[in-house]
Design a protein around this motif. Structure first.
Motif, PDB file in Angstrom:
ATOM      1  N   GLY A  77      33.562  44.015  39.327  1.00 21.76           N
ATOM      2  CA  GLY A  77      32.069  43.767  39.330  1.00 21.76           C
ATOM      3  C   GLY A  77      31.898  42.261  39.042  1.00 21.76           C
ATOM      4  N   HIS A  78      32.757  41.435  38.513  1.00 22.14           N
ATOM      5  CA  HIS A  78      32.637  40.058  38.165  1.00 22.14           C
ATOM      6  C   HIS A  78      32.577  39.099  39.157  1.00 22.14           C
ATOM      7  CE1 HIS A  78      34.694  41.147  34.255  1.00 22.14           C
ATOM      8  NE2 HIS A  78      33.374  40.664  33.655  1.00 22.14           N
ATOM      9  N   PRO A  79      33.238  39.331  40.180  1.00 21.44           N
ATOM     10  CA  PRO A  79      33.228  38.455  41.308  1.00 21.44           C
ATOM     11  C   PRO A  79      32.302  38.620  42.427  1.00 21.44           C
ATOM     12  CG  PRO A  79      35.237  39.768  41.574  1.00 21.44           C
ATOM     13  CD  PRO A  79      34.470  40.122  40.490  1.00 21.44           C
ATOM     14  N   LEU A  80      31.272  39.585  42.301  1.00 21.54           N
ATOM     15  CA  LEU A  80      30.172  39.848  43.169  1.00 21.54           C
ATOM     16  C   LEU A  80      29.479  38.419  43.642  1.00 21.54           C
ATOM     17  CD1 LEU A  80      28.488  41.857  44.639  1.00 21.54           C
ATOM     18  CD2 LEU A  80      26.929  42.063  42.666  1.00 21.54           C
ATOM     19  N   GLY A  81      28.816  37.653  42.497  1.00 24.26           N
ATOM     20  CA  GLY A  81      28.226  36.641  42.637  1.00 24.26           C
ATOM     21  C   GLY A  81      28.928  35.218  43.545  1.00 24.26           C
ATOM     22  N   TYR A  82      30.243  35.264  42.619  1.00 24.84           N
ATOM     23  CA  TYR A  82      31.337  34.320  43.469  1.00 24.84           C
ATOM     24  C   TYR A  82      31.676  34.480  44.717  1.00 24.84           C
ATOM     25  CZ  TYR A  82      32.249  34.137  38.364  1.00 24.84           C
ATOM     26  OH  TYR A  82      32.075  34.302  36.802  1.00 24.84           O
ATOM     27  N   ILE A  83      31.802  35.758  45.147  1.00 27.74           N
ATOM     28  CA  ILE A  83      31.911  35.906  46.661  1.00 27.74           C
ATOM     29  C   ILE A  83      30.803  35.547  47.563  1.00 27.74           C
ATOM     30  CG2 ILE A  83      32.372  37.682  48.429  1.00 27.74           C
ATOM     31  CD1 ILE A  83      34.014  39.185  46.291  1.00 27.74           C
ATOM     32  N   ARG A 752      36.092  41.463  49.800  1.00 27.05           N
ATOM     33  CA  ARG A 752      35.056  40.521  49.911  1.00 27.05           C
ATOM     34  C   ARG A 752      33.952  41.375  50.806  1.00 27.05           C
ATOM     35  NH1 ARG A 752      36.060  34.856  50.202  1.00 27.05           N
ATOM     36  NH2 ARG A 752      34.399  34.655  51.494  1.00 27.05           N
ATOM     37  N   LEU A 753      34.506  42.076  52.020  1.00 24.38           N
ATOM     38  CA  LEU A 753      33.235  42.653  52.712  1.00 24.38           C
ATOM     39  C   LEU A 753      32.733  43.791  52.145  1.00 24.38           C
ATOM     40  CD1 LEU A 753      34.977  42.806  56.252  1.00 24.38           C
ATOM     41  CD2 LEU A 753      32.789  41.662  55.586  1.00 24.38           C
ATOM     42  N   TYR A 754      33.594  44.462  51.344  1.00 26.98           N
ATOM     43  CA  TYR A 754      32.995  45.661  50.695  1.00 26.98           C
ATOM     44  C   TYR A 754      31.912  45.282  49.621  1.00 26.98           C
ATOM     45  CZ  TYR A 754      32.183  49.637  47.809  1.00 26.98           C
ATOM     46  OH  TYR A 754      31.634  50.637  46.908  1.00 26.98           O
ATOM     47  N   GLU A 755      32.243  44.306  48.735  1.00 28.72           N
ATOM     48  CA  GLU A 755      31.274  43.759  47.781  1.00 28.72           C
ATOM     49  C   GLU A 755      30.043  43.407  48.413  1.00 28.72           C
ATOM     50  OE1 GLU A 755      32.340  42.177  44.349  1.00 28.72           O
ATOM     51  OE2 GLU A 755      34.058  43.431  43.847  1.00 28.72           O
ATOM     52  N   ARG A 824      21.484  37.865  52.923  1.00 25.67           N
ATOM     53  CA  ARG A 824      21.228  39.478  53.166  1.00 25.67           C
ATOM     54  C   ARG A 824      22.570  39.668  53.733  1.00 25.67           C
ATOM     55  NH1 ARG A 824      16.348  37.423  54.794  1.00 25.67           N
ATOM     56  NH2 ARG A 824      17.033  37.353  56.937  1.00 25.67           N
ATOM     57  N   PHE A 825      23.770  39.381  53.018  1.00 26.42           N
ATOM     58  CA  PHE A 825      24.839  39.707  53.350  1.00 26.42           C
ATOM     59  C   PHE A 825      25.040  41.155  54.146  1.00 26.42           C
ATOM     60  CE2 PHE A 825      25.192  36.464  50.112  1.00 26.42           C
ATOM     61  CZ  PHE A 825      25.457  35.359  50.975  1.00 26.42           C
ATOM     62  N   ASN A 826      24.652  42.153  53.432  1.00 21.25           N
ATOM     63  CA  ASN A 826      24.891  43.427  53.561  1.00 21.25           C
ATOM     64  C   ASN A 826      24.530  43.802  55.163  1.00 21.25           C
ATOM     65  OD1 ASN A 826      22.133  43.311  52.651  1.00 21.25           O
ATOM     66  ND2 ASN A 826      21.999  45.204  52.274  1.00 21.25           N
TER      67      ASN A 826
END
Ligand code: ANZ
Length: 957
Positions: A77-83, A752-755, A824-826
Motif C-alpha cells: 500500500g505504501h508505494p502507491l503514491g511513489y510509483i 508497478r503496472l498493477y498498482e 490517469r494511469f489506469n
C-alpha cells in the motif's frame, strides 16, 4: 501451450518473459541507472550543476510526501503514491522537462523514541536501520530518484538549517502595516528612535534587558509563553491542537490530554491567518483540502460589543450583532479573568434555584463549576450535547441596545481561547444558547422572523430558529431600530451604531491558534536557544549550528502517570548537565558568559516544513538554498504566481498540520528574502488508499489472509469458515503483502503496472494478489511482440505498418499522452494493453516503428522491461531520456463511412461521416448538404428516415 505448467513452458520457450527474467533485467538496469546517474537532475549552478542544455528546458519538480521510516518496512500500500509520481516524472522527462524527483526521510518520530525508552537503544540506530531497509525496498521498485538529493531530517547537516530557520523566525516580527515579517532589529530600531511607541508607555532606553526581552516576546514570530497547553502525561509531552483527537486524547497512543500551564515555545502563525487563507485561491489543490484549511483557519466576521457592568464592561465577540435585541443573558468562559471581579458575596434576592446549582454562595458555585470544567477538553466542551451545564455568577450586565439587565453565567460551552471568551446569548437563534436557556429557565426572545409556521412567540418553540436570510423583528431601541431589515443590512446598521457610541466595532476573528512548538522529548531537533543569567533567551549564531543532540543516559520523559494532569514534564535533555550548562561567546559583544540551554526539542513537524528546499540544493553548507537554484525550481511563473512544487502527492490526512505549517514557514522565509516562492506546493494531489481484505474467525480475530481458501464464494481458514471485510492493510490485521513478495513472483514492472491499473489514483481500492497476474501477462505479450520466445531473437519487421495498425498506434499514443499528463494511469494502461493486443492479434511480425513506439509508451510505467527491449531493438542510449511518441493527427481522427442520402428514393448525395454519428446529427448534416437542398428545390419535408451511419431517406411533402 499451457501457461499453468511453467516447467514445460521454459523448455519450449527458454526466452519467455518470466519472473526470473524480470528479476535479472530489473537488477541489471537498476545498477546501470545508479552507476550512470540516469536520474540526476542538473541544477543551474553549484555542485549539482549539469548540462546547460538540460537546465534550459522547462522544469518539473515532482514530490512525494516523504515517509517516516517505520521499523515495520513497507507493504504494497505504501508505494502507491511513489510509483505514481515516478510514472509522472518519467513521462515529464520524456516530454522535454528537466525533472527533479527524489525522496528523503522524515526521521524524527515517536515510534523510534518509544522503542528507545523501552530498550535503551539509541533512536538513531533503529531509525537508520529502518531507513536502510526502506531504501532497499524502494530501490527494488525502480523509482527514478536523484539519490544525490536524498537526506533524512535527522542528519545534522539538514537540521542545522531547521535550527537556522528557527533562529530567523525567532528574530522576526510581523509588521501589520506592511503585512510581512521583518527582522526584529528593525522593530528595536523603531522603539529606540521613538518612531514606534513602546507598549507600556516608557522609553526603550529606560527598560532593563529583561523588560526589553518581554516586550520583544510579544512581537517575535517564535516566542515562549505560559499559556495553557495540551499536556499529555501519557506521552510525557505537550501536543499541538492538531494532534489532539475529537475526544480529547492524543492522536498518537490515545492517552488523555489535559489543559495545563507550562512555559512553551510557540510560532505566531496567527499573524499569517489572512495570507494563509487568501493564497489558497492561487493553489491547484483539491477543494476538500482547501476547505479543511479554511475551516481550520476559521475566519469569522463579526463584532465586539461591550456590555456595561459595575462601571466596567464585558466584551463579547459575536457574529450575529444583528440579534443584539434578543440577547437575554451572557456567558463567560469559566476561566475568564473577570469572573471573580463581578461575582457578589451573596446570591441576589430571589435567585432561581436552578441558577445556583445548589451552592450557598456565588463564589462556591463558581469554584465548583471551574473544577468540573477543567477536567474536560475543549472538544468535549464544544460537543453538541443537548444538556448544557453552567452556573449563575450572581452578576448582571446591561444590554447596551435596550438597557436591559441580563444575568451573567459561566458555562463550559464558551471557550476562553476563542474570541473574547465571553458571549451574549441569543437563545432564540442559537442552538446551544437555546438548550442552555431551556435548562436554566431563561427568557427566549425572537428577533429574527421565522420562515416556518412556528410564529414569533419563542416561549412555545422546541428549538432555535437559525437563519442568515430572514427579516429582523422586535429590535428597536431609543435611537436605533433594525426592524424590517435583512440580516446583512441589520449587521451593518448596528455595527455602525455601536462604533458611533464607542461601545463596539466590527472585527474579524480567527479560529486558528498559535502553533505550540515545543515537545518534552529526546528525539527531535534541539532548540538553538540559550538563556542567560537573567533568564533572557538568546539565539545561537549560525557558526554554532548545528547544535547536535547530546548523548543521554535515559530517553524517557520523567516517570509519569498518564491519567494525572498534575505531573509536570522533565525533559531527557535536561539531565545532561554538561550539555545544558555552557559558557559561550555568542558574538554579541558581551564576551563569554554562562548560559543554560533550552532542553525542549522541536515537534516532528519542524523537519517537514521546508524539506522541498533542501532537495534543491542538498549539499549547501553556506546557505539555506542558493537563490538562483531556488528560483529555477520553485520560483513564480505563468499560472503559478506563488511558485512552488509542480506536483506534490500524498495522503489527505495531512490537510491541516503539515500543509499549513509548511506554508507558514515558506511565507516567513519569503518575507525575509530567503526564497522567491511564498507557497511551497503549487499542485497537490491526494492518492487513494490501497485497502485489503481482512478475514476474521468466529471470535472476530483476524486470521492470515495468505492462508485463506475460497470455495463457492465463501472463505475458509483451516477448514473453519471466516468472514471477509475490507480494511486497512497491515501487520495487525494479518493481511500485509510486501512489495518484495510481489517482485519475487512477477517482477517490479508487474507490481508497478498493477498498482497503477487498480483504479483512478485518487480512489481507494482493494488489493487482490490474484489479479496481479493480469499485468504480468500484459508484459509477457509485450515481450512476445518484440522477442522470439524460442530463440531470443528480436522479431520486429522492417516494414511499414498498415493503416489499421497506424490508427491503433496513434490513437494509443494520443490517449496515453493525455492520460499520463492527467495522472490517469489506469486508463493509460488500458490503452497500451489494447494496442498490444491488437499487435498480438495480427499474428505478423510487428513493424519496427510500432514496436519502438509501444516500448516508449510503456516506459514510464514499466521502465525495466522498456529499457531492455529498447536495447534489444538496437538502441545504445537509455530509454529514460527518449522523446515520448507524438500522435499523427491524421490517424487519430475516426475513420469515416460513406452515407447515402436519397430524395424520393433516388441517391442525391454521398457524405463522409463518423461511424459513431447519431441519427439526429446525421439528419442535420444531410438536410444541410448542397446537393440535397438543390434536389428538394424548396419543397417541404414530409418524412426523414435515418439509419445512421449509412443511410438517409428524405420524403418531400
Ligand atoms: C450571538 C449569537 C447569536 C451568536 C446567534 C451566534 C448565533 P464562529 O462563527 O465560529 O466565529 N462565540 C463567540 N465566542 C465564543 C467562545 N469563546 N466560545 C463559544 N462560543 C463563542 O462563532 C461565533 C459565534 O460563536 C458568536 O456569535 C458567539 O455566539 C459564539 F444567533 O453571538 B454568537
Amino acid at each position: 501451450m499451457s501457461e499453468t505448467n511453467p516447467a514445460a513452458a521454459e523448455v519450449a520457450a527458454p526466452h519467455r518473459y518470466t519472473a526470473a527474467v524480470a528479476a535479472e533485467i530489473e537488477a541489471r538496469w537498476q545498477d546501470f541507472w545508479e552507476a550512470d546517474g540516469t536520474y540526476a537532475a542538473p541544477n543551474p549552478k553549484g555542485d549539482l550543476a549539469g548540462d546547460p542544455g538540460l537546465v534550459a528546458k522547462p522544469k518539473k519538480f515532482i514530490m512525494d510526501m516523504f515517509p517516516y521510516p517505520s521499523g515495520a518496512g513497507l507493504h504494497v500500500g505504501h508505494p502507491l503514491g511513489y510509483i505514481a509520481t515516478d510514472v509522472f516524472a518519467r513521462f515529464q522527462r520524456m516530454t522535454g522537462h528537466n525533472v527533479l524527483h527524489t525522496l528523503g526521510f522524515d526521521a524524527f518520530g515517536l515510534p523510534a523514541e518509544q522503542h528507545a525508552v523501552q530498550t535503551g537503544e539509541h533512536p538513531r540506530v533503529t531509525t537508520e536501520a529502518a531507513i536502510n531497509n526502506m531504501k532497499s525496498q524502494l530501490r527494488r521498485l525502480g523509482l527514478g530518484h536523484d539519490k544525490r538529493r536524498s537526506f533524512a531530517t535527522i542528519d545534522p547537516d539538514y537540521y542545522k538549517w531547521t535550527q537556522w530557520i528557527f533562529v530567523q523566525i525567532f528574530n522576526s516580527w510581523y509588521d501589520d502595516v506592511a503585512k510581512k515579517a521583518r527582522p526584529i532589529s528593525e522593530l528595536v530600531a523603531r522603539f529606540e528612535c521613538g518612531e514606534r511607541a513602546v507598549p507600556g508607555g516608557r522609553s526603550w532606553d529606560a527598560l532593563s534587558a529583561a523588560e526589553r526581552a518581554d516586550v520583544l516576546g510579544e512581537y517575535r514570530l517564535a516566542y515562549a509563553s505560559d499559556a495553557p497547553v495540551n499536556w499529555c502525561p501519557g506521552l510525557g509531552t505537550v501536543l499541538a491542537n492538531e494532534e489532539v483527537t475529537a475526544d480529547g486524547r492524543s492522536e498518537r497512543g490515545n492517552f488523555p490530554v489535559f489543559k495545563a500551564k507550562l512555559r512553551q515555545w510557540n510560532m505566531r502563525i496567527t499573524a499569517y491567518a489572512d495570507r494563509l487563507l487568501d493564497d489558497l485561491n492561487e493553489l491547484d489543490w483539491p477543494e476538500a483540502i482547501k476547505l479543511q484549511q479554511r475551516n481550520w483557519i476559521g475566519r469569522s466576521e463579526g463584532a465586539r460589543v461591550d456590555f456595561p457592568i459595575d462601571g466596567e464592561a464585558i466584551t463579547v465577540f459575536t457574529t450575529r450583532q444583528d440579534t443584539l435585541f434578543g440577547a437575554t443573558y451572557m456567558v463567560l468562559a469559566p476561566e475568564h479573568p473577570l469572573v471573580e471581579k463581578f461575582t457578589p458575596a451573596a446570591w441576589p434576592e430571589g435567585t432561581h434555584d436552578v441558577w445556583t446549582g445548589g451552592h450557598a454562595t456565588p463564589a462556591e458555585a463558581v469554584a465548583a463549576y471551574r473544577a468540573q470544567a477543567a477536567s474536560k477538553s475543549d472538544v468535549e466542551r464544544q460537543a453538541e450535547a443537548k444538556d448544557k451545564t453552567g452556573v449563575f455568577t450572581g452578576a448582571f450586565a446591561t444590554n447596551p441596545v435596550n438597557g436591559e439587565q441580563i444575568p451573567v453565567f459561566i458555562a463550559d460551552y464558551v471557550l476562553m481561547g476563542y474570541g473574547t471568551g465571553a458571549i451574549m446569548a441569543v437563545p432564540a437563534h442559537d442552538t446551544r444558547d437555546f438548550a442552555f436557556a431551556r435548562a436554566f429557565e431563561l427568557p427566549v426572545r425572537c428577533v429574527v422572523e421565522p420562515s416556518d409556521d412556528r410564529g414569533t412567540d419563542a416561549s412555545t418553540w422546541d428549538d432555535a430558529f437559525v437563519s442568515y436570510d430572514a427579516k429582523i423583528v422586535n429590535s428597536h431601541g431609543e435611537d436605533v431600530s433594525l426592524d424590517g431589515l435583512g440580516v446583512t443590512d441589520a449587521k451593518a446598521r448596528i455595527t455602525e451604531w455601536l462604533a458611533r457610541k464607542g461601545i463596539g466595532e466590527g472585527t474579524v476573528n480567527f479560529r486558528l491558534r498559535d502553533w505550540l512548538f515545543s515537545r518534552q522529548r529526546y528525539w527531535g531537533e534541539p532548540f538553538p536557544i540559550v538563556y542567560d543569567e537573567d533568564g533572557i533567551a538568546h539565539s545561537l549564531p549560525e557558526s554554532m549550528l548545528p547544535l547536535e543532540l547530546p548523548e543521554v543516559e535515559d530517553y524517557s520523559p520523567r516517570t509519569f502517570d498518564p491519567d494525572d494532569a498534575d505531573t509536570s514534564p522533565e525533559t531527557p535533555l535536561s539531565r545532561n548537565q554538561d550539555w545544558v550548562d555552557v559558557t559561550l561567546d555568542l558574538g554579541d559583544g558581551r564576551g563569554p558568559r554562562p548560559y543554560r540551554r533550552e532542553t525542549n526539542t522541536m515537534p516532528n513537524w519542524a523537519g517537514s516544513c521546508w524539506y522541498e528546499l533542501r532537495y534543491l540544493d542538498p549539499h549547501n553548507s553556506e546557505k539555506l538554498v542558493d537563490p538562483e537554484i531556488e528560483q529555477y525550481w520553485m520560483g513564480p511563473r505563468a499560472g503559478q504566481p506563488h511558485g512552488g512544487v509542480d506536483l506534490y502527492v500524498g495522503g489527505a490526512e495531512h490537510a491541516v498540520l503539515h500543509l499549513l505549517y509548511a506554508r507558514f514557514w515558506s511565507k516567513v522565509l519569503y518575507d525575509l528574502g530567503h526564497i522567491s516562492s511564498p507557497e511551497p506546493f503549487h499542485k497537490l494531489y491526494n492518492q487513494g488508499m490501497i485497502q485489503a481484505f481482512v478475514y476474521r474467525d468466529s471470535r472476530g480475530f483476524p486470521v492470515p489472509a495468505a492462508e485463506i481458501e475460497e470455495r463457492d464464494g465463501a472463505f475458509f481458514h483451516n477448514g473453519e469458515q471466516v468472514k471477509r471485510e475490507l480494511g486497512k492493510m497491515g501487520k495487525s490485521l494479518k493481511n500485509a503483502v510486501t512489495p518484495e513478495a510481489i517482485c519475487e513472483e512477477y517482477g517490479a514492472d508487474t507490481l508497478r503496472l498493477y498498482e497503477m491499473a487498480m483504479g483512478p489514483l485518487d480512489v481507494s481500492r482493494p488489493w487482490d494478489t490474484r489479479a496481479v497476474v493480469g499485468q504480468y501477462r500484459l508484459l509477457q505479450r509485450l515481450w512476445r511482440n518484440v522477442v522470439d520466445e524460442a530463440t531470443g531473437e528480436v522479431t520486429v519487421a522492417d516494414a511499414e505498418p498498415d493503416e489499421t495498425t497506424l490508427r491503433a498506434l496513434h490513437k494509443a499514443i494520443d490517449g496515453v499522452r493525455q492520460d499520463l499528463e492527467g495522472l490517469r494511469f489506469n486508463t493509460a494502461i488500458a490503452k497500451v494493453t489494447e494496442l498490444n493486443n491488437h499487435l498480438t492479434k495480427t499474428g505478423a511480425a510487428v513493424p519496427r516503428p510500432v514496436a519502438e513506439s509501444l516500448v516508449l509508451l510503456i516506459a514510464p510505467l514499466a521502465p525495466h522491461i522498456a529499457e531492455e527491449l529498447w536495447r534489444k531493438l538496437g538502441h545504445t542510449d537509455s530509454v529514460v531520456h527518449q522523446d515520448f511518441p507524438v500522435a499523427d493527427p491524421r490517424y487519430v481522427v475516426d475513420e469515416t463511412v460513406t452515407c447515402v442520402v436519397q430524395v424520393k428514393g433516388k441517391v442525391k448525395a454521398r457524405l463522409e461521416v463518423s461511424p459513431a454519428i447519431s441519427d439526429d446529427e446525421l439528419e442535420k448534416v444531410a438536410l444541410a448538404d448542397e446537393k440535397v437542398v438543390a434536389a428538394l428545390d424548396g419543397a417541404g419535408i414530409r418524412k426523414v428516415i435515418v439509419r445512421a451511419p449509412k443511410l438517409v431517406n428524405i420524403v418531400p411533402a
